[in-house]
Design an enzyme around this catalytic site. Structure first.
Site, PDB file in Angstrom:
ATOM      1  N   GLU A 190     -18.644  -5.389  -3.234  1.00 23.54           N
ATOM      2  CA  GLU A 190     -17.299  -5.939  -3.091  1.00 23.54           C
ATOM      3  C   GLU A 190     -17.221  -7.383  -3.577  1.00 23.54           C
ATOM      4  O   GLU A 190     -16.258  -7.790  -4.209  1.00 23.54           O
ATOM      5  CB  GLU A 190     -16.845  -5.852  -1.632  1.00 23.54           C
ATOM      6  CG  GLU A 190     -15.401  -6.239  -1.388  1.00 23.54           C
ATOM      7  CD  GLU A 190     -14.406  -5.242  -1.967  1.00 23.54           C
ATOM      8  OE1 GLU A 190     -14.806  -4.218  -2.546  1.00 23.54           O
ATOM      9  OE2 GLU A 190     -13.187  -5.497  -1.847  1.00 23.54           O
TER      10      GLU A 190
ATOM     11  N   THR B 178      -0.950   1.101 -10.695  1.00 25.76           N
ATOM     12  CA  THR B 178      -2.205   0.529 -10.216  1.00 25.76           C
ATOM     13  C   THR B 178      -2.960   1.503  -9.320  1.00 25.76           C
ATOM     14  O   THR B 178      -4.126   1.307  -9.026  1.00 25.76           O
ATOM     15  CB  THR B 178      -1.966  -0.818  -9.486  1.00 25.76           C
ATOM     16  OG1 THR B 178      -3.226  -1.455  -9.311  1.00 25.76           O
ATOM     17  CG2 THR B 178      -1.295  -0.611  -8.138  1.00 25.76           C
TER      18      THR B 178
ATOM     19  N   ASP C 140      -4.583  -9.327  -8.235  1.00 25.62           N
ATOM     20  CA  ASP C 140      -4.853  -8.448  -9.388  1.00 25.62           C
ATOM     21  C   ASP C 140      -3.644  -7.701  -9.957  1.00 25.62           C
ATOM     22  O   ASP C 140      -3.294  -7.857 -11.125  1.00 25.62           O
ATOM     23  CB  ASP C 140      -5.986  -7.463  -9.058  1.00 25.62           C
ATOM     24  CG  ASP C 140      -5.805  -6.752  -7.708  1.00 25.62           C
ATOM     25  OD1 ASP C 140      -4.820  -7.033  -7.009  1.00 25.62           O
ATOM     26  OD2 ASP C 140      -6.649  -5.902  -7.378  1.00 25.62           O
TER      27      ASP C 140
ATOM     28  N   GLU D 285       0.830  -1.212   0.000  1.00 21.63           N
ATOM     29  CA  GLU D 285       0.000   0.000   0.000  1.00 21.63           C
ATOM     30  C   GLU D 285       0.860   1.256   0.000  1.00 21.63           C
ATOM     31  O   GLU D 285       0.573   2.221  -0.704  1.00 21.63           O
ATOM     32  CB  GLU D 285      -0.906   0.015   1.240  1.00 21.63           C
ATOM     33  CG  GLU D 285      -1.965  -1.076   1.253  1.00 21.63           C
ATOM     34  CD  GLU D 285      -3.118  -0.809   0.297  1.00 21.63           C
ATOM     35  OE1 GLU D 285      -3.149   0.279  -0.323  1.00 21.63           O
ATOM     36  OE2 GLU D 285      -3.982  -1.695   0.158  1.00 21.63           O
TER      37      GLU D 285
ATOM     38  N   GLU E  97     -12.134   0.690 -10.190  1.00 23.40           N
ATOM     39  CA  GLU E  97     -11.803  -0.252 -11.276  1.00 23.40           C
ATOM     40  C   GLU E  97     -12.751  -0.215 -12.478  1.00 23.40           C
ATOM     41  O   GLU E  97     -12.312  -0.316 -13.623  1.00 23.40           O
ATOM     42  CB  GLU E  97     -11.684  -1.683 -10.744  1.00 23.40           C
ATOM     43  CG  GLU E  97     -10.405  -1.947  -9.951  1.00 23.40           C
ATOM     44  CD  GLU E  97     -10.407  -1.339  -8.554  1.00 23.40           C
ATOM     45  OE1 GLU E  97     -11.492  -0.958  -8.060  1.00 23.40           O
ATOM     46  OE2 GLU E  97      -9.317  -1.229  -7.958  1.00 23.40           O
TER      47      GLU E  97
END
Ligand SMILES: *[C@@H]1O[C@H](CO)[C@@H](O)[C@H](O)[C@H]1NC(C)=O
Ligand SMILES: *[C@@H]1O[C@H](CO)[C@@H](O)[C@H](O)[C@H]1NC(C)=O
Ligand SMILES: *[C@@H]1O[C@H](CO)[C@@H](O)[C@H](O)[C@H]1NC(C)=O
Ligand SMILES: *[C@@H]1O[C@H](CO)[C@@H](O)[C@H](O)[C@H]1NC(C)=O
Ligand SMILES: *[C@@H]1O[C@H](CO)[C@@H](O)[C@H](O)[C@H]1NC(C)=O
Ligand SMILES: *[C@@H]1O[C@H](CO)[C@@H](O)[C@H](O)[C@H]1NC(C)=O
Length: 578
Positions: A369, A473, A276, A136, A390
């Site tokens: 989610e 990302t 992902d 993160e 996304e």
């Protein structure tokens, strides 16, 4: 050849295939110019509503709590589901400001960008006693700082002379050095958690995820290229290679693993949570650094995904050892996949999944989610929508690739839902439960770095003009530079450069184009016609598809499955028909 011509030739145009279609927009478009400008302004207002409330009520803390006009110092909480080892004496790192900087440039607000850059240059420190998640912190903080540094020195958004002396790069380097201790493991796979001041904590967990150790290469590689210190890229690459070596014979990976033993903990995986961005970083790192090793990894991994996870337009999860389906679930993070497919030219597959995901959005008003595909119902506990980007991201990529105004209508629907359900006086709030639309007091920083940015770019992509970039990302732009492609893959170098005339042809002849448009080998112009080539496509040996044996058949471009020779002597997906 002079170096600027070389740059023009070698630089991979941002969204290469997209540039083939950046020709005039479709005439008779259903989305008028006035409407496009109206939508652009609507998104601009969203961003400022989120940003100004953050600056008023939360800055320099990490994130805004929009329902109570207060803040949360959440950097230590990101990825920390059980909220363990929270710091006692940490007052935030201006996380949302760091995340907003590149969006301010996309929106053309260089004044506010400059103010933010100078504040951070003067005031940010990483010498804090806070345990953070490496993944993160890498994508949000390191990526945000590097991207802002590059924009602060970019000819179009450069800070006034004398104001900026690479302070953000110095901060990024300081952060990168703090990251290095995480990689000091027997496997080279990094710990998921480090304390910014004290390094890896004694007895901290050795468990991490595939995305946790496979999505560092863009930021750490960029840091190495900018500083000349190879350690960051080397650490990220070593981890990535180790991770890839742990794949099964089916080229599948699991979701969680142990960084000390190098063994898998969770063997089931898919393209969503925990995995992902591993796929995303293979292809984007290939575009950024041009290494065939990364392309080869991506190509094998992509094929395996299409083969074992895909079911029609949906993606389930599967056991890496057997390829057997495990969980039939749509997770909202999966919605990034059509954007990734667009990058490699698999447009029709991207289009069909994107449509299904958008239908789920329409059904609930936002994307939940987790949705159980086999039972056609929501997951009992994961019913939230934390303002995730996304679907907007994939919509942006597909619009760039096709210029189909329908994607602008999708964007309109996303914008309207976000304003209707999540906008409050104090900012934008996450949704706790999509069945009740009950709100949660949290405005995630990625709403500013990604959700608003991709929606804005859907209606105004001025920022992309004449810039060769790739988005991380977390939505932070990084430049694609020929000087970062230190070793060009020889197989992609056309035999005769001198025959290439003009910039367009040169762009079409770049390495990525070769992958998405193999027809380039004969003539660059062929790719001007809307021919979409799949990344996994291997043509049959004979163009009339006749065959005597299976090895004369290629790989199907849509399903990515091996074609076989039928009894009548034609290549096809016969095993499916039987
Ligand atoms: C954080 O803020 C509190 C209250 O203002 C202050 O007492 C403390 O020293 C600060 N901690 C750090 C590390 O700056
Ligand atoms: C830039 O951002 C600041 C702070 O939100 C705002 O006050 C200003 O109007 C913006 N400028 C432009 C040109 O949008
Ligand atoms: C650094 O922070 C202090 C306190 O908030 C502020 O007064 C100062 O202006 C900041 N520096 C810059 C360059 O903005
Ligand atoms: C770490 O684990 C060992 C063995 O379980 C224990 O003796 C030690 O006290 C632990 N250290 C910390 C800081 O918790
Ligand atoms: C996407 O799918 C829709 C519906 O099947 C179709 O009409 C459209 O042409 C497709 N677009 C692309 C670019 O494949
Ligand atoms: C390169 O291609 C051009 C045009 O096709 C041709 O005239 C030229 O002779 C070629 N040069 C070499 C070195 O093959």
């Amino acid at each position: 050849m002079n170096s600027s011509a070389q740059i023009k030739l070698w630089v991979l145009q941002f969204l290469l295939i997209l540039s083939f279609f950046s020709a005039p927009a479709i005439s008779g478009s259903r989305f008028s110019d006035a409407k496009r400008i109206y939508m652009r302004e609507k998104v601009r207002k969203m961003f400022y509503h989120a940003y100004e409330n953050y600056m008023a009520y939360a800055f320099p803390h990490d994130e805004l709590k929009p329902l109570t006009n207060t803040f949360t110092d959440s950097l230590s909480q990101l990825g920390n589901l059980k909220l363990e080892h929270l710091p006692q004496n940490y007052n935030g790192s201006a996380l949302t400001l760091i995340e907003s900087l590149s969006s301010l440039v996309v929106l053309g607000n260089n004044t506010e960008f400059e103010r933010g850059v100078l504040w951070l240059s003067d005031n940010l420190t990483f010498d804090v006693d806070a345990r953070i998640n490496l993944f993160e912190c890498n994508i949000r903080v390191l990526g945000g700082l590097l991207s802002a540094h590059i924009l602060a020195t970019d000819s179009k958004s450069r800070l006034a002379d004398g104001l900026y002396n690479d302070q953000l790069l110095t901060l990024a380097e300081d952060l990168g050095q703090r990251f290095l201790c995480a990689f000091d493991t027997p496997t080279g796979l990094p710990y998921a958690w480090i304390n910014l001041k004290y390094g890896v904590m004694e007895n901290d967990t050795t468990e991490t995820s595939t995305s946790g150790c496979g999505s560092l290469i863009l930021e750490m590689g960029t840091l190495s290229r900018l500083t000349g210190d190879a350690r960051y890229e080397a650490a990220a690459l070593r981890a990535l290679r180790k991770l890839w070596s742990m794949r099964s014979s089916l080229n599948l990976l699991g979701t969680t693993l142990d960084v000390v033993t190098g063994e898998w903990i969770e063997y089931s995986s898919g393209i969503g949570a925990g995995v992902d961005s591993f796929y995303e970083y293979l292809i984007k790192a290939y575009i950024l650094f041009g290494s065939t090793e990364l392309w080869d990894m991506f190509h094998s991994a992509y094929l395996a995904v299409q083969k074992y996870f895909r079911h029609g337009s949906w993606y389930h999860e599967a056991d890496m050892r057997t390829g057997r389906a495990t969980y039939w679930q749509l997770t909202s993070l999966q919605a990034f996949w059509p954007g990734l497919q667009t990058l490699v030219g698999d447009i029709s597959s991207a289009n069909s999944s994107h449509r299904e995901f958008f239908h789920v959005w329409e059904k609930f008003g936002v994307l939940p989610e987790r949705y159980l595909l086999d039972r056609d119902m929501l997951h009992p506990t994961e019913k939230y929508y934390p303002l995730r980007p996304e679907l907007a991201e994939s919509t942006f990529y597909l619009y760039q690739a096709t210029k189909d105004p329908w994607y602008m209508e999708v964007g309109e629907s996303l914008v309207n839902s976000l304003n209707y359900y999540t906008k409050v006086d104090g900012g934008f709030a996450s949704i706790r439960d999509v069945t009740t639309m009950q709100l949660e007091d949290h405005q995630h920083s990625f709403f500013l770095s990604e959700t608003c940015k991709y929606l804005y770019l859907l209606y105004d992509d001025t920022f992309l003009a004449d810039r060769n970039i790739i988005f991380t990302t977390e939505g932070h732009p990084l430049p694609i530079r020929s000087s970062w492609h230190e070793k060009l893959p020889e197989t992609y170098i056309p035999n005769n450069w001198t025959s290439l005339q003009g910039e367009n042809q040169a762009i079409h002849a770049s390495a990525m184009t070769q992958q998405v448009c193999p027809a380039i080998a004969t003539t660059a112009r062929e790719c001007n016609s809307p021919v979409f080539e799949s990344a996994c496509h291997v043509p049959d040996v004979h163009s009339n598809h006749r065959c005597k044996r299976d090895d004369e058949c290629g790989i199907d471009s849509t399903t990515c499955r091996q074609r076989t020779c039928s009894m009548a002597g034609y290549c096809g997906l016969w095993s499916f028909i039987i």
